[in-house]
Every structure is written in structure tokens, then in C-alpha cells.
Design a protein around this motif. Structure first.
Motif, PDB file in Angstrom:
ATOM      1  N   ALA A 181      45.438  71.741  26.395  1.00  0.00           N
ATOM      2  CA  ALA A 181      45.746  70.042  25.790  1.00  0.00           C
ATOM      3  C   ALA A 181      46.984  69.432  26.555  1.00  0.00           C
ATOM      4  CB  ALA A 181      45.649  70.326  24.367  1.00  0.00           C
ATOM      5  N   LEU A 182      48.028  70.232  26.634  1.00  0.00           N
ATOM      6  CA  LEU A 182      49.356  69.630  27.143  1.00  0.00           C
ATOM      7  C   LEU A 182      48.842  69.385  28.668  1.00  0.00           C
ATOM      8  CD1 LEU A 182      52.138  68.743  27.015  1.00  0.00           C
ATOM      9  CD2 LEU A 182      52.758  71.266  27.177  1.00  0.00           C
ATOM     10  N   GLU A 183      48.333  70.245  29.330  1.00  0.00           N
ATOM     11  CA  GLU A 183      47.935  69.991  30.680  1.00  0.00           C
ATOM     12  C   GLU A 183      47.083  68.888  31.195  1.00  0.00           C
ATOM     13  OE1 GLU A 183      48.596  74.615  32.196  1.00  0.00           O
ATOM     14  OE2 GLU A 183      46.716  73.950  31.697  1.00  0.00           O
ATOM     15  N   ASN A 184      45.882  68.721  30.175  1.00  0.00           N
ATOM     16  CA  ASN A 184      45.012  67.734  30.223  1.00  0.00           C
ATOM     17  C   ASN A 184      45.605  66.203  30.037  1.00  0.00           C
ATOM     18  OD1 ASN A 184      41.903  68.109  30.441  1.00  0.00           O
ATOM     19  ND2 ASN A 184      42.571  69.681  29.256  1.00  0.00           N
ATOM     20  N   VAL A 185      46.736  66.202  29.173  1.00  0.00           N
ATOM     21  CA  VAL A 185      47.385  65.028  28.936  1.00  0.00           C
ATOM     22  C   VAL A 185      48.488  64.451  29.897  1.00  0.00           C
ATOM     23  CG1 VAL A 185      49.062  63.692  27.305  1.00  0.00           C
ATOM     24  CG2 VAL A 185      47.267  65.110  26.494  1.00  0.00           C
ATOM     25  N   ARG A 186      48.944  65.529  30.517  1.00  0.00           N
ATOM     26  CA  ARG A 186      49.964  65.629  31.700  1.00  0.00           C
ATOM     27  C   ARG A 186      49.284  65.065  33.198  1.00  0.00           C
ATOM     28  NH1 ARG A 186      53.712  70.794  32.358  1.00  0.00           N
ATOM     29  NH2 ARG A 186      54.417  69.439  34.089  1.00  0.00           N
ATOM     30  N   GLY A 198      48.493  64.552  15.962  1.00  0.00           N
ATOM     31  CA  GLY A 198      48.424  65.617  15.194  1.00  0.00           C
ATOM     32  C   GLY A 198      48.193  67.125  15.699  1.00  0.00           C
ATOM     33  N   LEU A 199      48.554  67.141  16.987  1.00  0.00           N
ATOM     34  CA  LEU A 199      48.326  68.561  17.499  1.00  0.00           C
ATOM     35  C   LEU A 199      49.449  69.279  18.066  1.00  0.00           C
ATOM     36  CD1 LEU A 199      45.184  67.415  19.475  1.00  0.00           C
ATOM     37  CD2 LEU A 199      45.084  68.779  17.638  1.00  0.00           C
ATOM     38  N   ALA A 200      50.549  68.957  17.152  1.00  0.00           N
ATOM     39  CA  ALA A 200      51.600  69.641  17.584  1.00  0.00           C
ATOM     40  C   ALA A 200      51.637  71.330  17.865  1.00  0.00           C
ATOM     41  CB  ALA A 200      52.920  69.548  16.640  1.00  0.00           C
ATOM     42  N   GLN A 253      39.327  67.413  17.345  1.00  0.00           N
ATOM     43  CA  GLN A 253      40.736  67.876  18.103  1.00  0.00           C
ATOM     44  C   GLN A 253      40.667  67.622  19.451  1.00  0.00           C
ATOM     45  OE1 GLN A 253      41.129  71.868  16.767  1.00  0.00           O
ATOM     46  NE2 GLN A 253      42.462  71.601  15.236  1.00  0.00           N
ATOM     47  N   GLN A 254      39.352  67.714  20.190  1.00  0.00           N
ATOM     48  CA  GLN A 254      39.240  67.525  21.492  1.00  0.00           C
ATOM     49  C   GLN A 254      39.205  66.060  21.971  1.00  0.00           C
ATOM     50  OE1 GLN A 254      35.645  69.588  23.701  1.00  0.00           O
ATOM     51  NE2 GLN A 254      35.808  70.674  21.767  1.00  0.00           N
ATOM     52  N   GLN A 255      38.826  65.160  20.949  1.00  0.00           N
ATOM     53  CA  GLN A 255      38.909  63.829  20.936  1.00  0.00           C
ATOM     54  C   GLN A 255      40.265  63.172  20.516  1.00  0.00           C
ATOM     55  OE1 GLN A 255      37.592  61.028  22.020  1.00  0.00           O
ATOM     56  NE2 GLN A 255      36.050  60.203  20.812  1.00  0.00           N
ATOM     57  N   ARG A 256      41.080  63.774  19.903  1.00  0.00           N
ATOM     58  CA  ARG A 256      42.304  63.516  19.679  1.00  0.00           C
ATOM     59  C   ARG A 256      43.309  64.036  21.244  1.00  0.00           C
ATOM     60  NH1 ARG A 256      44.816  64.570  13.969  1.00  0.00           N
ATOM     61  NH2 ARG A 256      43.073  64.234  12.716  1.00  0.00           N
ATOM     62  N   VAL A 257      42.746  64.970  21.655  1.00  0.00           N
ATOM     63  CA  VAL A 257      43.432  65.256  23.141  1.00  0.00           C
ATOM     64  C   VAL A 257      43.301  63.879  24.185  1.00  0.00           C
ATOM     65  CG1 VAL A 257      43.615  66.679  24.966  1.00  0.00           C
ATOM     66  CG2 VAL A 257      43.391  67.567  22.644  1.00  0.00           C
ATOM     67  N   ALA A 258      41.828  63.438  23.928  1.00  0.00           N
ATOM     68  CA  ALA A 258      41.543  62.442  24.804  1.00  0.00           C
ATOM     69  C   ALA A 258      42.033  61.334  24.841  1.00  0.00           C
ATOM     70  CB  ALA A 258      39.855  62.556  24.677  1.00  0.00           C
TER      71      ALA A 258
END
Length: 225
Positions: free
Chosen positions: A101-106, A129-131, A145-150
Motif C-alpha cells: 500500500a505504501l509503495e503504491n501511494v509513493r 485509516g490504514l496506518a 481497503q484497496q479503494q482507500r489505498v487508491a
């Protein structure tokens, strides 16, 4: 922030000729404004978002985002502009399965500025909410949760405009309101203009400004996709 003037988009037909999917005389959204676009599924709303984002090139008219007419840019130019100014929440998330998730956001930051601001990436994931899920890969996350990452990824490059294409379409009813609230609250905090597309009146009624796609798009009087 966003202004469309006489925007047209056509697609060739197998038997010859063309089908006009978009014919939009005018649409404008101010900086920081939140607008919902409602219309039936399969009516061309996603084509409109793709055109605003520069994924699809308009066949005519002006698509002005943050003062720039992206309809005049080359494909590479539109890609660069989109990376720096427009966030996009897709129906299907489009997360990279081999990355956390962190790498996708980066990666969302890389596309925009070429820089990795890990503190911002962490902040956005905490905000959604994904700490405790930052180092999970998409396959280890629920659909919600995947949608939150997106959503976090779409805001990573500090866009001026966020486009959200049916963001609750693949979310179970119990979590749909959470996703809508998350998008709206985060855009408000980040001072990002929002254009959210939906076919749900329940979602649309939460917005102060509702645009009906069939009223906006003259092509719907003669064609559908």
C-alpha cells in the motif's frame, strides 16, 4: 479550476461512420468545489472523465484545467499534466499487485513530481485509516481497503482536481458511505476540487451541486453507449 467549452468526442463504428458520445456545450467547476455528476450506467460518464484527465483526447472544444487547455497538448504532454494536476479514483482501483500500500501511494508521487515524500505517503494512508496496513499488498487487503489505498494514491501528487469514477461501485453497501465521506473530507482538507460520477441518487443527494449527465450532454439525445 475546470472549464469545458463545446467538448466533443466521437468513436468510429464497425460498419462505418462515427458515434458521438460527448457533446457538452459548457461545464465549469471552481477551485475547491465539490460537484456530483449523476447519470445511468453506460451513458458516457467515464468517457467524459477520461477526456477531462487527458487519457482520451477530445475531438473538439476546450478542456481547461487549472488554466491550461489540455486538448491542445500532445499525448505525452497530457500525461505529464495529468500526473501533476489531476488525481483519479478508478472503479477498479488499478493498484499494482506486487507493491505494498505504501509503495503504491509513493508511486503516485513519482508520476507527479518524481519525488518520494514518504512522510506524506504515510500521512495519507493514516488519513484513510490504514496506518496498520501500509506494508500489505493489495491481495492482503479487503476491497474497501484497496479503494482507500487508491484514494490515498490519487491525492499523493497534490492534485488541483480529483476525478472519482463510481467510487462505491465495487464496495459493499455497509462501507459505501465511509468511502464517500472519506473522499469528500480529504478533498476538503487538501483544498482539492472534486468531480464525482455516480448513478446513485443516494450518493448524489449529499452534494450541494448536482449535474445531470443527460442535461449536460447533448449527445445523449441521439446516442448511447
Amino acid at each position: 479550476m475546470l472549464e469545458l467549452v463545446d467538448v466533443k468526442k466521437q468513436f468510429p463504428q464497425p460498419g462505418g461512420g462515427t458515434l458521438t458520445v460527448l457533446d457538452i456545450p459548457k461545464l465549469s467547476i471552481d477551485a475547491g468545489e465539490q460537484v456530483v455528476l449523476i447519470g445511468r450506467s453506460g451513458g458516457g460518464k467515464s468517457t467524459l472523465l477520461h477526456t477531462i484527465a487527458g487519457i482520451t483526447k477530445a475531438d473538439g472544444g476546450q478542456v481547461i484545467v487549472n488554466g491550461y487547455d489540455i486538448a491542445r497538448l500532445s499525448e505525452a504532454g497530457r500525461d505529464r499534466f495529468r500526473a501533476g494536476a489531476i488525481g483519479y479514483v478508478f472503479q477498479t482501483f488499478n493498484l499494482l499487485g506486487g507493491f505494498t500500500a505504501l509503495e503504491n501511494v509513493r508511486l503516485g508521487m513519482t508520476f507527479g513530481s518524481g519525488r518520494h515524500d514518504i512522510a506524506r505517503a504515510r500521512h495519507l494512508l493514516e488519513r484513510v485509516g490504514l496506518a496498520d496496513r501500509m506494508h500489505y499488498k493489495p491481495s492482503q487487503l479487503s476491497v474497501g481497503q484497496q479503494q482507500r489505498v487508491a484514494i490515498a494514491r490519487s491525492l499523493a501528487g497534490r492534485p488541483k482536481l480529483l476525478l472519482a469514477d463510481e467510487p462505491t461501485a465495487n464496495i459493499d453497501p455497509a462501507n459505501q458511505q465511509t468511502i464517500i465521506d472519506l473522499i469528500r473530507d480529504t478533498c476538503r482538507e487538501e483544498q482539492v476540487a472534486l468531480l464525482l460520477v455516480t448513478h446513485s441518487m443516494q450518493v448524489a443527494e449529499q452534494f450541494d451541486r448536482i449535474e445531470k449527465f443527460e442535461d449536460l450532454n447533448r449527445a445523449m439525445a441521439t446516442a448511447s453507449i
